[in-house]
Design a protein around this motif. Structure first.
Motif: not given
Length: 211
Positions: A67-92
């Motif tokens: 899998y290759k991440v697109s340049k535009s999405m790589r830029n979004i990831l690098n800006r750190n505007i989102f936080e990602v968690t795993i299994n923190k709130d499955f029901e929601s």
């Protein structure tokens, strides 16, 4: 087409109809769901229909290692505007997938019975969620069934632009880091194709699933 009884059984996937329907009926018990996923079968049906079990001849997948991440999405990831968690709130996450409005779609296939069964799967460690947060608000995510070497994606949602794409990329990064062989996206749709998923034959999918 096979009509299920209380017996925990599915016919071979090769017996699926042209549309991909393998069986009708049964239940959404943990035992039946896990038997289905381990054999390349998944439920997909409207709330007013009997349970339909699918094993389509073409399977939409992602190979985490390629899998290759697109340049535009790589830029979004690098800006750190989102936080990602795993299994923190499955029901929601699963409830948000149920409630989110989707273009060209009337209602949702995620019934309350689906939510109950998959939440139980999660509690048993058989289903995972990826949550995307912005300013401490849940704005995107996805969930699926975890088979240990194949992850079966079920649904995703996004309340702000790119949130579900971030969840998707973080899932693939997790799968790659943990040596998963495949992300199963089940059936083709244009959104998945734009995210980089592609179709393989059922035979090849089953070979990978059983390896």
């Amino acid at each position: 087409m096979y009509f299920l009884t209380k017996e925990l059984y599915f016919p071979p996937v090769e017996e699926a109809s042209y549309e991909g329907i393998l069986a009708v009926g049964g239940d959404l018990s943990i035992e039946r769901l896990m038997l289905a996923y381990k054999n390349g079968i998944f439920p997909w049906f409207d709330a007013d229909e009997p349970i339909l079990w699918w094993a389509p001849s073409e399977r939409m997948v992602v190979n985490p290692n390629d899998y290759k991440v697109s340049k535009s999405m790589r830029n979004i990831l690098n800006r750190n505007i989102f936080e990602v968690t795993i299994n923190k709130d499955f029901e929601s996450v699963i409830k948000s997938c149920q409630q989110i409005e989707r273009r060209d779609q009337d209602g949702t296939w995620i019934s309350d019975a689906i939510i109950k069964s998959y939440t139980e799967l999660h509690q048993l460690g058989k289903a995972k969620s990826f949550e995307v947060w912005q300013n401490n608000e849940l704005v995107g995510g996805l969930y699926g069934v975890d088979l240990g070497h194949v992850f079966c994606g079920e649904s995703m949602f996004s309340k702000v632009p790119n949130a579900s794409k971030v969840a998707f990329i973080k899932l693939i990064e997790y799968l790659k880091q943990n040596n998963y062989k495949l992300l199963d996206c089940q059936v083709h749709n244009d959104h998945l194709e734009k995210l980089g998923a592609f179709e393989i034959s059922r035979d090849l999918f089953m070979m990978i699933l059983k390896s």
